[in-house]
Design a protein around this motif. Structure first.
Motif, PDB file in Angstrom:
ATOM      1  N   THR A 161      -1.560   7.256   0.259  1.00 40.59           N
ATOM      2  CA  THR A 161      -1.102   5.571   0.717  1.00 40.59           C
ATOM      3  C   THR A 161      -1.238   5.459   2.106  1.00 40.59           C
ATOM      4  O   THR A 161      -1.612   6.547   2.641  1.00 40.59           O
TER       5      THR A 161
ATOM      6  N   ARG B  47      -1.846  -2.323   6.809  1.00 36.46           N
ATOM      7  CA  ARG B  47      -1.228  -1.686   5.673  1.00 36.46           C
ATOM      8  C   ARG B  47      -0.233  -1.918   4.906  1.00 36.46           C
ATOM      9  O   ARG B  47       0.120  -0.857   3.753  1.00 36.46           O
TER      10      ARG B  47
ATOM     11  N   ASP C  33      -8.781  -0.468  -0.667  1.00 35.17           N
ATOM     12  CA  ASP C  33      -7.389   0.535  -1.479  1.00 35.17           C
ATOM     13  C   ASP C  33      -6.340  -0.642  -0.780  1.00 35.17           C
ATOM     14  O   ASP C  33      -4.792  -0.190  -1.635  1.00 35.17           O
TER      15      ASP C  33
ATOM     16  N   PHE D 120      -1.371   8.230   4.662  1.00 38.78           N
ATOM     17  CA  PHE D 120      -2.195   7.762   5.781  1.00 38.78           C
ATOM     18  C   PHE D 120      -2.525   8.124   7.240  1.00 38.78           C
ATOM     19  O   PHE D 120      -2.942   8.623   7.843  1.00 38.78           O
TER      20      PHE D 120
ATOM     21  N   TYR E 211     -14.950   3.629   0.915  1.00 31.81           N
ATOM     22  CA  TYR E 211     -13.759   2.457  -0.209  1.00 31.81           C
ATOM     23  C   TYR E 211     -12.804   3.076   1.297  1.00 31.81           C
ATOM     24  O   TYR E 211     -12.373   0.696   1.392  1.00 31.81           O
ATOM     25  N   HIS E 212     -12.255   3.368   1.833  1.00 34.29           N
ATOM     26  CA  HIS E 212     -10.952   2.988   2.735  1.00 34.29           C
ATOM     27  C   HIS E 212     -11.374   2.297   3.628  1.00 34.29           C
ATOM     28  O   HIS E 212     -11.018   1.223   4.191  1.00 34.29           O
TER      29      HIS E 212
ATOM     30  N   LYS F 264      -8.927  10.980   1.131  1.00 38.05           N
ATOM     31  CA  LYS F 264     -10.444   9.532   0.912  1.00 38.05           C
ATOM     32  C   LYS F 264     -10.870   9.290   0.050  1.00 38.05           C
ATOM     33  O   LYS F 264     -10.977   9.111  -0.317  1.00 38.05           O
TER      34      LYS F 264
ATOM     35  N   SER G 254     -13.832  -7.792   0.796  1.00 40.60           N
ATOM     36  CA  SER G 254     -12.531  -6.855   0.792  1.00 40.60           C
ATOM     37  C   SER G 254     -13.130  -6.449   2.702  1.00 40.60           C
ATOM     38  O   SER G 254     -11.858  -6.430   2.873  1.00 40.60           O
TER      39      SER G 254
ATOM     40  N   GLN H  47      -8.955   8.996  -2.869  1.00 41.01           N
ATOM     41  CA  GLN H  47      -8.552   8.177  -3.003  1.00 41.01           C
ATOM     42  C   GLN H  47      -7.135   8.518  -2.743  1.00 41.01           C
ATOM     43  O   GLN H  47      -6.103   7.870  -3.977  1.00 41.01           O
TER      44      GLN H  47
END
Length: 229
Positions: free
Chosen positions: A68, A114, A163, A72, A157-158, A62, A173, A65
């Protein structure tokens, strides 16, 4: 409806909670755990993404980054499989009430959003039995978002779904990401027999509802710890 023959052979009972971030599920399963313990019952608790074997790899991936959607998904499934084989299944065989803060349905929702194939995800987790009770904390998206964003100075971030390229703004987001996850939960609830709890109700009202559901569905005195004289 899911027919789960394997579960019928296990003396323990499996209870899972699902819902959006900020839905209140973690608070409610903690309160349920304390209530069951105070009744002298055999209880075990486990939570999503907590296997010691996998946690370092997940954290490293994570931070850099590097993950994929498929990677994940596979890492989270490895985490789940480790906890399932080492904790969940043995304790069900030992006659415990096993409480799970998130179960495979979290992967079904997040990983599908995702871009992972739903049939592939269902096959990936086909080794695991379905819970006796899955409590779905159905919380309106604005309520869940306010709870999370109100106490969170910065989104990861995730966690924010950055992502996925939905928006460069972390908060926008996150809103879009959680909205898509919510739609996945709604699409799953009938197929997997989710029991809905109003996530917008007060903590006390939710816990009362949770206790009523558990008491009506499980013969709790069967799970008392035996004391030796």
């Amino acid at each position: 409806m899911i027919v789960n023959h394997e579960r019928e052979c296990l003396p323990g009972r499996l209870i899972a909670v699902e819902g959006l971030d900020g839905s209140g599920k973690s608070t409610q399963i903690y309160l349920l755990k304390r209530w069951l313990e105070m009744k002298g019952l055999k209880v075990f608790f486990t939570e999503w993404n907590s296997s010691f074997i996998v946690k370092k790899a997940t954290s490293k991936g994570k931070k850099r980054q590097l993950l994929t959607p498929t990677t994940f998904s596979l890492i989270h499934c490895t985490d789940f499989a480790d906890r399932y084989e080492r904790q969940i299944l043995p304790l069900l065989k030992a006659g415990f009430l096993v409480l799970c803060d998130r179960y495979m349905y979290t992967a079904f929702a997040r990983d599908a959003v995702r871009g992972c194939s739903k049939p592939w995800l269902h096959k990936l987790y086909s080794f695991a039995c379905h819970p006796d009770i899955t409590l779905f904390f159905n919380t309106p998206l604005p309520v869940a978002l306010n709870r999370i964003l109100g106490g969170r100075p910065q989104l990861k971030y995730h966690e924010a779904g950055l992502d996925m390229g939905l928006s460069h703004d972390p908060y926008e987001s996150f809103r879009l990401f959680q909205g898509r996850i919510y739609e996945e939960y709604l699409a799953m609830k009938d197929r997997f027999d989710f029991v809905e709890v109003d996530g917008s109700a007060s903590i006390e009202e939710q816990q009362q509802r949770v206790r009523e559901i558990i008491t009506a569905s499980i013969d709790l005195p069967r799970y008392r710890c035996r004391t030796h004289s």
